[in-house]
Design a protein around this motif. Structure first.
Motif, mmCIF file in Angstrom:
data_model
loop_
_atom_site.group_PDB
_atom_site.id
_atom_site.type_symbol
_atom_site.label_atom_id
_atom_site.label_comp_id
_atom_site.label_asym_id
_atom_site.label_seq_id
_atom_site.Cartn_x
_atom_site.Cartn_y
_atom_site.Cartn_z
ATOM 1 N N ASN A 30 -0.764 1.584 -3.017
ATOM 2 C CA ASN A 30 -0.392 0.456 -2.171
ATOM 3 C C ASN A 30 1.097 0.471 -1.876
ATOM 4 O O ASN A 30 1.531 0.180 -0.761
ATOM 5 C CB ASN A 30 -0.766 -0.865 -2.850
ATOM 6 C CG ASN A 30 -2.208 -1.255 -2.598
ATOM 7 O OD1 ASN A 30 -2.735 -0.975 -1.530
ATOM 8 N ND2 ASN A 30 -2.851 -1.863 -3.580
ATOM 9 N N TYR A 180 -1.633 -6.222 4.558
ATOM 10 C CA TYR A 180 -2.966 -5.698 4.232
ATOM 11 C C TYR A 180 -3.953 -5.845 5.390
ATOM 12 O O TYR A 180 -5.143 -5.623 5.205
ATOM 13 C CB TYR A 180 -3.494 -6.402 2.980
ATOM 14 C CG TYR A 180 -2.558 -6.242 1.805
ATOM 15 C CD1 TYR A 180 -2.577 -5.098 1.021
ATOM 16 C CD2 TYR A 180 -1.619 -7.223 1.496
ATOM 17 C CE1 TYR A 180 -1.700 -4.934 -0.042
ATOM 18 C CE2 TYR A 180 -0.747 -7.078 0.438
ATOM 19 C CZ TYR A 180 -0.784 -5.926 -0.330
ATOM 20 O OH TYR A 180 0.090 -5.758 -1.376
ATOM 21 N N HIS A 227 1.689 -11.150 -2.160
ATOM 22 C CA HIS A 227 0.971 -9.952 -2.591
ATOM 23 C C HIS A 227 -0.173 -10.329 -3.525
ATOM 24 O O HIS A 227 -0.042 -11.251 -4.335
ATOM 25 C CB HIS A 227 1.912 -8.998 -3.341
ATOM 26 C CG HIS A 227 2.747 -8.133 -2.456
ATOM 27 N ND1 HIS A 227 2.218 -7.370 -1.441
ATOM 28 C CD2 HIS A 227 4.085 -7.898 -2.435
ATOM 29 C CE1 HIS A 227 3.191 -6.704 -0.837
ATOM 30 N NE2 HIS A 227 4.334 -7.020 -1.416
#
Length: 533
Positions: A30, A180, A227
């Motif tokens: 990530n 994302y 996050h």
């Protein structure tokens, strides 16, 4: 029986290690994907001249749709179009209202965005903030890339203060967190990139340079909270802190071995059930005079909170935000370094996960704190105070700060008491409390002072240890603060409980009614103002 138990624990440890390595691999992947650039939004300054009226022009408007005087002079050539557009709308110039007027045939303007300020006589610095948020949201919705704001003050607010407050909140409002989202079209993505402020006061340029540092710190804090917990782990927090060395911060990370050696068993008890080990993150900014004492900030960094064996029964999906206090501390330290602030500050973050497993802390377990006090853990969901207690005692013992402020999403009880309007403020020092109250009011992150006295300390009595980590059903925020006060001694101390405001989707000015998506970075602007003043 013992042999079987040994085998089971051995298998569990191997499985936990495997899961941890898988998570670490995912986290690293990530991190490779996420290449977020802080503050791509630019703020520049030009003098107030007709030739500088470019792109979408933002003009302040007061009650009865009266254009602010400077704006009225600058757009007088399309005044009839403005009057007609307003007449055929619901726009009255009320606070937070916006209305877009097409500038048909204008040489340089693409359009005019009218932003309501309400009654001119009642305008304050916070009114400009509220208007800035409304403008930022309108510009983002419109899909424009650049805008020009005609700045002007009022009788009670000078031009520079008005310009900075307005620009600051435009920046807060256009923030997006799309890290994302992989299926956004070009039209879905955020487009707004630049605000040009027209002002007569040339010193605004310097203020905007400082503002950029503040916004980068605020944005870092918001990113960390937004996050997901499978990315923003204690290890991720530590790695993020290390990157701040590049901007001049001294950074030290301590893991489980070091913390065990120090005797921080109270903090370590929270992480006993997690595959991720606890981290104590220490950041120092030495911008003040050599020899001056540090002021300390301490942040709770529970990157995910299941509640432990006292498992949460609702809203667990929001528990990735239980590290918002630590995000505020890290964002503040980033901002101070970016602004080259002339202060000496130490930021301490206790980063842990509160999970459930065969080795997790059980209700009624007794642990020893760094200070030496023993604590009976009667509720594993009241874990933030265990982290903060050790972190506070450590920084006071080792660094001898002149004053210390902790910040945490500590209790749901504070949101019952204050809603999402104020953060709760607890302190053993009136002078420190007054500084924080004034700072919060001046930047639109208000705090409300709550009581701490012997009655709340008495509620923390334990039959088996020096303290219980909970004080019963009532006065939850006050007993939590009283618990923390047990670890600070005579050092001037304040505790800011942001459980009601950190993810409330608001920027907290006097009006407190303009929404923002996700985390708002509460605490960064408050702390920067408090520390620099």
């Amino acid at each position: 029986m013992c042999f079987a138990l040994t085998i089971c624990l051995s298998i569990r440890q191997k499985l936990c290690k495997k899961v941890y390595l898988i998570r670490l691999k995912l986290q690293n992947n990530n991190q490779k994907i996420i290449k977020r650039t802080l503050s791509v939004f630019q703020i520049t300054h030009n003098p107030i001249e007709a030739s500088n009226l470019t792109n979408t022009v933002v003009a302040l408007t007061f009650s009865k749709a009266k254009l602010a005087s400077v704006a009225a002079k600058q757009v007088k050539d399309i005044s009839k179009d403005v009057e007609k557009a307003v007449k055929n709308s619901r726009f009255t110039g009320g606070l937070k209202q916006t209305h877009h007027v097409d500038a048909l045939g204008h040489k340089t303007m693409d359009g005019l965005l009218l932003v309501g300020m309400g009654d001119e006589k009642e305008a304050t610095e916070d009114t400009f903030r509220t208007a800035g948020i409304a403008a930022g949201k309108a510009l983002a919705a419109k899909g424009v890339a650049e805008a020009t704001f005609i700045a002007e003050g009022t009788k009670s607010v000078d031009e520079k203060t008005a310009a900075v407050a307005f620009a600051e909140c435009v920046a807060l409002a256009i923030y997006r967190f799309d890290d994302y989202r992989t299926n956004l079209t070009a039209n879905d993505k955020g487009k707004f990139k630049k605000l040009t402020v027209l002002a007569d006061d040339k010193s605004v340029t310097k203020e905007f340079t400082q503002l950029k540092g503040l916004m980068e710190g605020s944005e870092l804090a918001r990113d960390l909270v937004n996050h997901p917990a499978n990315v923003c782990t204690p290890s991720y927090m530590a790695e993020t802190a290390k990157k701040l060395k590049k901007i001049g911060l001294d950074v030290k990370i301590m893991g489980k071995k070091e913390l065990k050696k120090l005797g921080m068993d109270m903090m370590l008890s929270v992480a006993e059930g997690a595959a991720e080990e606890a981290k104590l993150i220490v950041l120092k900014w030495n911008g003040g005079k050599k020899g001056d004492k540090y002021k300390a900030l301490v942040g709770k960094g529970v990157t995910f909170d299941s509640g432990g064996y006292n498992i949460k029964v609702a809203m667990m999906e929001y528990m990735k935000s239980d590290m918002a206090g630590s995000a505020a501390v890290m964002g503040t330290m980033c901002a101070l370094a970016k602004r080259k602030s002339k202060v000496n500050v130490i930021g301490v973050i206790g980063a842990v996960e509160n999970m459930i497993s065969a080795t997790a802390t059980r209700p009624s377990d007794i642990v020893k704190s760094y200070k030496g006090l023993t604590v009976e853990v009667n509720n594993t969901d009241a874990k933030g105070r265990l982290v903060l207690g050790d972190a506070l005692a450590w920084v006071i013992d080792k660094e001898k700060p002149s004053e210390v402020v902790d910040i945490a999403t500590l209790t749901g009880a504070i949101s019952i008491a204050l809603g999402n309007r104020y953060a709760g403020l607890f302190s053993n020092n009136d002078t420190l409390a007054s500084k924080l109250l004034a700072a919060g009011e001046s930047v639109g992150e208000p705090v409300w002072r709550m009581p701490t006295d012997k009655a709340y300390h008495a509620m923390l009595k334990s039959e088996y240890a020096d303290l219980s980590n909970i004080g019963g059903r009532t006065a939850g925020s006050c007993t939590a603060a009283a618990f923390l006060e047990e670890f600070v001694g005579e050092t001037p101390w304040a505790h800011v409980d942001i459980a009601g405001v950190a993810m409330a989707g608001k920027v907290f000015g006097a009006s407190n009614s303009n929404g923002l998506d996700g985390a708002n970075g509460f605490g960064v602007r408050l702390f920067v103002r408090y520390l620099e003043n």
